[in-house]
Design an enzyme around this catalytic site. Structure first.
Site, PDB file in Angstrom:
ATOM      1  N   TRP A 180       0.868  -1.182   0.000  1.00  0.00           N
ATOM      2  CA  TRP A 180       0.000   0.000   0.000  1.00  0.00           C
ATOM      3  C   TRP A 180       0.900   1.225   0.000  1.00  0.00           C
ATOM      4  O   TRP A 180       1.617   1.486   0.968  1.00  0.00           O
ATOM      5  CB  TRP A 180      -0.921   0.035   1.227  1.00  0.00           C
ATOM      6  CG  TRP A 180      -1.839   1.240   1.198  1.00  0.00           C
ATOM      7  CD1 TRP A 180      -1.484   2.547   1.335  1.00  0.00           C
ATOM      8  CD2 TRP A 180      -3.246   1.228   0.993  1.00  0.00           C
ATOM      9  NE1 TRP A 180      -2.585   3.364   1.238  1.00  0.00           N
ATOM     10  CE2 TRP A 180      -3.683   2.582   1.023  1.00  0.00           C
ATOM     11  CE3 TRP A 180      -4.193   0.222   0.798  1.00  0.00           C
ATOM     12  CZ2 TRP A 180      -5.022   2.939   0.865  1.00  0.00           C
ATOM     13  CZ3 TRP A 180      -5.518   0.584   0.641  1.00  0.00           C
ATOM     14  CH2 TRP A 180      -5.927   1.926   0.678  1.00  0.00           C
TER      15      TRP A 180
ATOM     16  N   ARG B  46      -3.176  -4.294  13.432  1.00  0.00           N
ATOM     17  CA  ARG B  46      -2.002  -3.426  13.439  1.00  0.00           C
ATOM     18  C   ARG B  46      -2.064  -2.618  14.720  1.00  0.00           C
ATOM     19  O   ARG B  46      -2.952  -1.789  14.886  1.00  0.00           O
ATOM     20  CB  ARG B  46      -2.010  -2.495  12.227  1.00  0.00           C
ATOM     21  CG  ARG B  46      -1.823  -3.192  10.910  1.00  0.00           C
ATOM     22  CD  ARG B  46      -1.740  -2.190   9.772  1.00  0.00           C
ATOM     23  NE  ARG B  46      -2.985  -1.463   9.586  1.00  0.00           N
ATOM     24  CZ  ARG B  46      -3.133  -0.444   8.749  1.00  0.00           C
ATOM     25  NH1 ARG B  46      -2.094  -0.019   8.046  1.00  0.00           N
ATOM     26  NH2 ARG B  46      -4.292   0.153   8.596  1.00  0.00           N
TER      27      ARG B  46
ATOM     28  N   GLU C 222       8.006  -1.032   1.524  1.00  0.00           N
ATOM     29  CA  GLU C 222       8.054  -0.691   2.938  1.00  0.00           C
ATOM     30  C   GLU C 222       8.984  -1.676   3.650  1.00  0.00           C
ATOM     31  O   GLU C 222       8.946  -2.870   3.358  1.00  0.00           O
ATOM     32  CB  GLU C 222       6.673  -0.824   3.574  1.00  0.00           C
ATOM     33  CG  GLU C 222       5.601   0.070   3.010  1.00  0.00           C
ATOM     34  CD  GLU C 222       4.238  -0.330   3.547  1.00  0.00           C
ATOM     35  OE1 GLU C 222       3.789   0.276   4.548  1.00  0.00           O
ATOM     36  OE2 GLU C 222       3.628  -1.262   2.984  1.00  0.00           O
TER      37      GLU C 222
ATOM     38  N   ASP D 231       9.630   3.331   1.490  1.00  0.00           N
ATOM     39  CA  ASP D 231       8.483   4.060   2.005  1.00  0.00           C
ATOM     40  C   ASP D 231       8.428   3.823   3.516  1.00  0.00           C
ATOM     41  O   ASP D 231       8.025   2.763   3.974  1.00  0.00           O
ATOM     42  CB  ASP D 231       7.217   3.535   1.313  1.00  0.00           C
ATOM     43  CG  ASP D 231       5.933   4.173   1.822  1.00  0.00           C
ATOM     44  OD1 ASP D 231       5.985   4.920   2.816  1.00  0.00           O
ATOM     45  OD2 ASP D 231       4.865   3.896   1.232  1.00  0.00           O
TER      46      ASP D 231
ATOM     47  N   LYS E 288       3.292  10.150   7.440  1.00  0.00           N
ATOM     48  CA  LYS E 288       2.526  10.045   8.674  1.00  0.00           C
ATOM     49  C   LYS E 288       3.239  10.511   9.944  1.00  0.00           C
ATOM     50  O   LYS E 288       2.836  11.471  10.592  1.00  0.00           O
ATOM     51  CB  LYS E 288       2.076   8.601   8.851  1.00  0.00           C
ATOM     52  CG  LYS E 288       1.101   8.096   7.796  1.00  0.00           C
ATOM     53  CD  LYS E 288       0.796   6.649   8.024  1.00  0.00           C
ATOM     54  CE  LYS E 288      -0.168   6.066   7.004  1.00  0.00           C
ATOM     55  NZ  LYS E 288      -1.529   6.606   7.142  1.00  0.00           N
TER      56      LYS E 288
ATOM     57  N   GLN F  43       5.122   4.714   7.952  1.00  0.00           N
ATOM     58  CA  GLN F  43       4.711   4.255   9.274  1.00  0.00           C
ATOM     59  C   GLN F  43       5.879   3.806  10.143  1.00  0.00           C
ATOM     60  O   GLN F  43       5.741   3.705  11.360  1.00  0.00           O
ATOM     61  CB  GLN F  43       3.705   3.110   9.122  1.00  0.00           C
ATOM     62  CG  GLN F  43       2.437   3.553   8.408  1.00  0.00           C
ATOM     63  CD  GLN F  43       1.342   2.506   8.426  1.00  0.00           C
ATOM     64  OE1 GLN F  43       1.223   1.738   9.370  1.00  0.00           O
ATOM     65  NE2 GLN F  43       0.536   2.475   7.375  1.00  0.00           N
TER      66      GLN F  43
END
Length: 431
Positions: free
Chosen positions: A135, A403, A208, A241, A270, A244
């Protein structure tokens, strides 16, 4: 205020796929809790949208916003301000060489869009590789590199996007003689298939370090270095990425530090704004120079805006002052230890994984994926009833995976309270 017969979302476009809005109307938030209009308190173990690493309404952030909005909030995109110059410099100071150039944007999708655009321009190529459960955002190039959801019904994706198998140690696709994930063989096979489909225009690989929406899958040690080598052998740029995982959530300032692998381009979002819209793209002076010579254009209304940049500077202040990288490790150990104890009491817990304060909890059901999805949804609802907001991966086949990402400012007592609520919910729902 609407009357009792009016649906709260009556005038809203629904944007959650087939999911529904939470029935709770949030009135305010502070620290690790959110409060509803009807006076209920919920522990927020999602940090908002996985973003509010300093908790809600952190006093330093509040003070910065109040001061900066009265001084300088938004200017023409070609102008510079002191908060932007300071944040670019300070971000570079937290990173290893050769990452030394930054641009500040608003969202993770926008940052990934800019990174991919830059990679295509400097390589002169167009093909992009990302994980099959990735994502990276809902804008054009980011959405084309997103495989976990949102592909059906929107017409053809851009040509030249390839999916790489996910090295999932809990559910391995390729195993060695001991039954463990053979990620090297899987990675080799994945690139064999990519090479077979490529038209010779491989530009970038966007991944990620810990797949979040893909089920909180932590890349095995050694994988990232091997992936970098695969990319560089083909003249591709490696883009990480860290929307998070960046800025202390995993217990390191950046998740890639564990592996000693420095990406060609890094995207942050974020956590950088601690809940406010702030993102960044960082790269080397060499790549930035080549992009500039070729006319790199990524002009947006809010590029390098001073107000969010001032917030980003305060985020860095608090992270360094309060040593929140170490705190994330400590709290992460407490959280994982508690979850592993729950796993000993509740057979429906199949796996506990992750790093620092980004932890995955996967529920299993012998009847299969749909049953696990239903179980996860039921546990989520019961947790909310008891005062804990948990974020479940709301995608088919992954609805049994939580999560768990509390703010880095959470207390030991709040971690323990969340664990106790989850324990009760599992006992009541799963028996």
């Amino acid at each position: 205020m609407p009357d009792d017969t009016t649906a709260p979302e009556q005038h809203l476009i629904r944007y959650l796929g087939r999911g529904d809005f939470s029935p709770l109307i949030i009135d305010r938030a502070a620290g690790t809790s959110v409060f509803t209009e009807d006076g209920r308190e919920l522990l927020d173990f999602t940090s908002g949208q996985m973003s509010a690493i300093l908790g809600h309404a952190h006093p330093d952030i509040v003070a910065t916003v109040r001061d900066q909005i009265g001084r300088l909030d938004h200017i023409y995109s070609g102008m510079l301000s002191r908060p932007v110059l300071d944040l670019a410099r300070r971000l570079v100071e937290t990173l290893p060489a050769p990452l030394e150039k930054a641009v500040l944007l608003t969202t993770g999708a926008e940052a990934n869009e800019a990174a991919l655009r830059m990679a295509k321009l400097v390589t002169g190529r167009h093909e992009v590789v990302s994980f099959a459960r990735s994502w990276h955002g809902m804008t054009q190039a980011a959405a084309n590199a997103t495989y976990v959801a949102g592909r059906g019904g929107y017409g053809p994706a851009a040509p030249g996007n390839f999916a790489l198998p996910v090295p999932d140690r809990f559910r391995p696709a390729i195993v060695d003689t001991d039954g463990n994930l053979d990620w090297r063989r899987q990675l080799d096979l994945g690139f064999d298939l990519i090479d077979a489909q490529s038209v010779g225009s491989l530009a970038a690989c966007l991944v990620e370090p810990i797949l979040s929406s893909g089920g909180v899958v932590d890349l095995p040690p050694g994988y990232l270095a091997a992936l970098r080598d695969k990319c560089h052998e083909r003249g591709m740029l490696l883009i990480l990425d860290e929307a998070q995982t960046g800025l202390c959530r995993t217990g390191d300032w950046y998740a890639f530090q564990r592996d000693g692998v420095v990406p060609d381009i890094l995207t942050l979002s974020k956590t950088l704004g601690a809940g406010l819209p702030l993102a960044a793209v960082l790269t080397s002076a060499e790549i930035e120079q080549r992009a500039h010579e070729r006319g790199f254009l990524f002009l947006t209304t809010h590029v390098n805006d001073p107000l969010p940049a001032a917030v980003g500077n305060t985020v860095l202040d608090v992270l360094a002052r309060d040593r929140l990288d170490l705190r994330a490790r400590e709290l992460g150990e407490r959280l994982r230890g508690g979850l592993e104890k729950l796993a000993g009491r509740h057979p429906v817990i199949g796996d506990v994984r992750g790093r620092g304060l980004l932890v995955g909890l996967e529920l299993v059901d012998e009847r299969g994926g749909a049953a696990a999805d239903a179980l996860g949804a039921a546990v989520t609802r019961r947790c909310a009833d008891l005062g804990l907001h948990m974020n479940i991966v709301q995608l088919p086949g992954m609805g049994g995976t939580f999560r768990i990402a509390p703010p880095l400012t959470a207390t030991d007592a709040e971690i323990d309270r969340g664990l106790a609520i989850l324990d009760t919910a599992l006992a009541e729902v799963a028996g």
